[in-house]
Motif scaffolding. Sequence first.
Motif, PDB file in Angstrom:
ATOM      1  N   ILE A   1      51.287  33.994  33.435  1.00 57.28           N
ATOM      2  CA  ILE A   1      50.945  35.367  33.075  1.00 57.28           C
ATOM      3  C   ILE A   1      51.234  35.663  31.606  1.00 57.28           C
ATOM      4  O   ILE A   1      50.508  36.436  30.960  1.00 57.28           O
ATOM      5  CB  ILE A   1      51.682  36.380  33.997  1.00 57.28           C
TER       6      ILE A   1
ATOM      7  N   ILE B   1      41.501  36.827  35.957  1.00 58.05           N
ATOM      8  CA  ILE B   1      42.065  36.033  37.035  1.00 58.05           C
ATOM      9  C   ILE B   1      41.103  36.085  38.215  1.00 58.05           C
ATOM     10  O   ILE B   1      40.730  37.172  38.669  1.00 58.05           O
ATOM     11  CB  ILE B   1      43.452  36.546  37.475  1.00 58.05           C
TER      12      ILE B   1
ATOM     13  N   ASN C   1      40.816  34.756  42.043  1.00 62.58           N
ATOM     14  CA  ASN C   1      41.436  34.123  43.201  1.00 62.58           C
ATOM     15  C   ASN C   1      40.321  33.712  44.150  1.00 62.58           C
ATOM     16  O   ASN C   1      39.613  34.576  44.689  1.00 62.58           O
ATOM     17  CB  ASN C   1      42.412  35.082  43.877  1.00 62.58           C
TER      18      ASN C   1
ATOM     19  N   VAL D   1      41.007  41.295  37.704  1.00 61.37           N
ATOM     20  CA  VAL D   1      41.536  40.434  38.760  1.00 61.37           C
ATOM     21  C   VAL D   1      40.722  40.655  40.022  1.00 61.37           C
ATOM     22  O   VAL D   1      40.654  41.787  40.524  1.00 61.37           O
ATOM     23  CB  VAL D   1      43.019  40.757  39.049  1.00 61.37           C
TER      24      VAL D   1
ATOM     25  N   THR E   1      50.190  32.097  39.065  1.00 62.71           N
ATOM     26  CA  THR E   1      49.945  33.355  38.359  1.00 62.71           C
ATOM     27  C   THR E   1      51.179  33.800  37.592  1.00 62.71           C
ATOM     28  O   THR E   1      51.094  34.180  36.409  1.00 62.71           O
ATOM     29  CB  THR E   1      49.516  34.449  39.357  1.00 62.71           C
TER      30      THR E   1
ATOM     31  N   ASN F   1      42.449  30.485  40.380  1.00 68.33           N
ATOM     32  CA  ASN F   1      43.285  29.937  41.455  1.00 68.33           C
ATOM     33  C   ASN F   1      42.369  29.411  42.550  1.00 68.33           C
ATOM     34  O   ASN F   1      42.015  30.129  43.497  1.00 68.33           O
ATOM     35  CB  ASN F   1      44.224  31.024  41.989  1.00 68.33           C
TER      36      ASN F   1
END
Length: 245
Positions: A124, A135, A137, A188, A120, A85
């Motif tokens: 997913i 993931i 961010n 994450v 997300t 992201n």
Amino acid sequence: MKKVLITGANKSIGFETARQLLHKGYYVYLGSRDLQNGSDAVEKLKAEGLNNVEAVQIDVSKQQSVDEARNEIGKKTDVLDVLINNAGINGGRPQTALTATIDQFNRVYETNVFGVVRVTQAFIDLLQKAPEPRIVNVSSSQGSLTFASDPTSIYYNYKGAVYQSSKSALNMYTVALAYELRDTPFKVNSVDPGFTKTDFNEHRGTGTVEEAGTRVVKYAVIGDDGPTGKYFSEELNPETGEIPW
């Protein structure tokens, strides 16, 4: 071949991240708000001999665009190994706590926070089918409440009520997401690419896109023994990378 979606990847840090992951053998879905810009970026990469890449139109601030991107990618693969992201906006200046407008907050949060949530949640299911889903961010050390309130921090006097708070909110989403996925193979993390010289900050940054891309990629490819639910800035902590929330 592992597959990755990178939002906001037609230029700057996102583009360099795509380049580095292509060199590592990933197939890249290069997300771009404007499809032509994305296609132009793909052609640049293919000119370097990096062919496992395609542009995907995705405006993270619009649910319909995110849904359409999910449908398009879903027609081509059942599995997504990595989601980065990366798309974000700074909201312009000034951003003082007393003069920043609600419109400024809405615009920035729509991309930097709600956009991450949209993407997300949309992807997913594809990520859950990967054996080692990751993931990342893309955050900022400016989202750290600890540093923002510490007069000894090097960026203490750089305040932006809109942008900084959006990254703090993004960090909390990272914490919550990592917690919900704690008993799964997911990793994450929030990653600060550093104060990078790009048009995002009018080229006032001090780091290179190559350095920034390397920092993002590191957490996109971590193994099973890697961290999750953490916040990293190798610019501010070169030893371990981890910084306080």
